[in-house]
Design an enzyme around this catalytic site. Structure first.
Site, PDB file in Angstrom:
ATOM      1  N   GLY A 166       0.814  -1.214   0.000  1.00 30.58           N
ATOM      2  CA  GLY A 166       0.000   0.000   0.000  1.00 30.58           C
ATOM      3  C   GLY A 166       0.841   1.254   0.000  1.00 30.58           C
ATOM      4  N   ASP A 167       1.899   1.270   0.799  1.00 28.73           N
ATOM      5  CA  ASP A 167       2.787   2.431   0.845  1.00 28.73           C
ATOM      6  C   ASP A 167       3.447   2.651  -0.512  1.00 28.73           C
ATOM      7  OD1 ASP A 167       2.201   2.820   3.492  1.00 28.73           O
ATOM      8  OD2 ASP A 167       4.050   1.945   4.255  1.00 28.73           O
ATOM      9  N   GLN A 168       3.960   1.576  -1.087  1.00 28.29           N
ATOM     10  CA  GLN A 168       4.675   1.695  -2.353  1.00 28.29           C
ATOM     11  C   GLN A 168       3.743   2.162  -3.481  1.00 28.29           C
ATOM     12  OE1 GLN A 168       7.909   1.065  -2.048  1.00 28.29           O
ATOM     13  NE2 GLN A 168       8.630   1.199  -4.162  1.00 28.29           N
TER      14      GLN A 168
END
Length: 397
Positions: A166-168
């Site tokens: 999700g962060d990436q």
């Protein structure tokens, strides 16, 4: 010349997602001025892997940026920030909802000093909706988006993707949105507000699952590494690990059997078509395939199937991927000199462009390394800088 040279970014991001977005901007020439809390810095400075108390994780996400150590909760600190923002093109932040407002740095306040600013926010649930105030990290957002329910094997529990997916993903969406906003600004002169949610980003990659539910009312089951429409499309056991295969047509199935000497499977009427192979895959075909592949090494199978021009790939460990000729040829590992870590190797720039390639030639800044430089550019005298240091408003490396 890099495409974003001359673009000034005032960067309040920390941790992973937002820092990835501004990392991409820095790789392509933007001047990224990272505002870090004096005495503390970005939380990623404390994330492993560490060397002599310094984080390689931080270095990877913040290469090529500038650092100002600043207490933004003070009037003096905010005054410095507003001066920096007067001629900035972009402000980026990924604090929890309402944090920038509490610091007096809302979009509305920033527009008073820079009406055409591009103001980009990224957090777990975004700036709208009933959950905008809820804190969510990558693990919880993978769970709540439906992504985790689609990951894993049918007889096992829902599973998180290994890296911070999700962060990436959301950081990449943020960088893309900023560049779209820059195009709009070039055409019209107008800035705008960007609102990126990690939950939205993960939900966007559920592929056919939402449509399947809308059209048929079915909730798709987890399928592990296989794919219901193609068979075999899976990872198979080898004597030293696993190999992935993707057989898309009946002709490819025949070539696959020929390459691995599986004449009996090629002749079996149950496996003649893609549809029938899917029907019998879990009730016999997979075991029959692994009876063959488990006697061979993963790289041996990879070589044989590639020679047959079939889709395949050994399941590489991280070290094997790093040593692969393809990763090296694509410059996906770059060794730079970092002020904290010394010589360090970190992932390279993903986006390849023929005329305006991205890249970096230095690691991450020390906390407050560029504070004095920017304050002098803003007109602060030596005496004023000294007073700000004594009052713990700023930090200088």
């Amino acid at each position: 010349m890099k495409p974003l040279e001359g673009i000034k970014v005032v960067d309040f991001t920390q941790a992973h997602a937002g820092s990835l977005a501004t990392m991409i901007l820095a790789d392509f020439g933007a001047e990224v001025i990272k505002i870090e809390r004096a005495g503390v810095g970005d939380m990623a400075r404390y994330w492993v892997p560490m060397k002599d108390g310094n984080s390689a994780y931080y270095t990877y996400l913040n290469r090529g940026k500038k650092s100002i150590g600043l207490n933004a909760s003070t009037d003096e600190g905010r005054e410095i920030i507003f001066k920096l923002l007067e001629d900035a093109d972009i402000l980026c932040e990924n604090f929890k909802y309402g944090s920038m407002e509490r610091m007096g740095l809302s979009y509305e306040e920033v527009k008073k000093v820079n009406p055409n600013i591009i103001y980009a926010s990224l957090n777990g649930f975004g700036q709208t909706g009933p959950m905008k105030n809820v804190i969510g990290l990558d693990l919880q957002l993978q769970a709540m988006s439906g992504f985790m329910d689609r990951t894993g094997f049918p007889d096992g529990p829902p599973t998180k993707a290994g890296p911070a997916m999700g962060d990436q993903l959301s950081g990449t969406y943020m960088a893309a949105a900023i560049n779209l906003a820059l195009i709009h600004k070039k055409k019209t002169g107008e800035g705008q507000r960007i609102d990126i949610s990690i939950l939205d980003s993960l939900f966007s990659i559920l592929e056919a699952a939402p449509m399947t539910y809308c059209l048929k009312g079915d909730v798709p089951m987890r399928v592990g590494n296989s794919y219901p429409s193609i068979s075999p499309y899976d990872t198979l056991k080898t004597k030293d690990g696993y190999v992935s295969v993707g057989i898309s047509t009946d002709r490819q199935w025949e070539k696959f059997c020929d390459a691995l000497g599986m004449d009996d499977l090629k002749a079996d009427e149950r496996y003649k078509t893609n549809e029938s192979r899917g029907i019998y895959y879990e009730s016999g075909l997979k075991d029959a395939l692994e009876a063959v592949t488990s006697k061979m090494s993963k790289f041996e199978i990879e070589r044989i199937l590639r020679e047959a021009r079939l889709a395949c790939g050994a399941v590489y460990t991280v070290s094997e991927a790093m040593e692969s000729d393809q990763i090296k040829a694509r410059n996906m590992l770059v060794t730079v000199e970092d002020k904290a870590l010394g010589e360090v190797t970190i992932p390279g720039t993903v986006i390849k462009m023929s005329e305006t390639p991205g890249g970096f030639d230095e690691g991450a800044p020390m906390l407050g390394e560029h504070t004095e430089h920017y304050l002098k550019n803003l007109g602060y005298t030596d005496e004023q800088v000294k007073a700000l240091i004594e009052d713990k408003i700023i930090e200088i490396a």
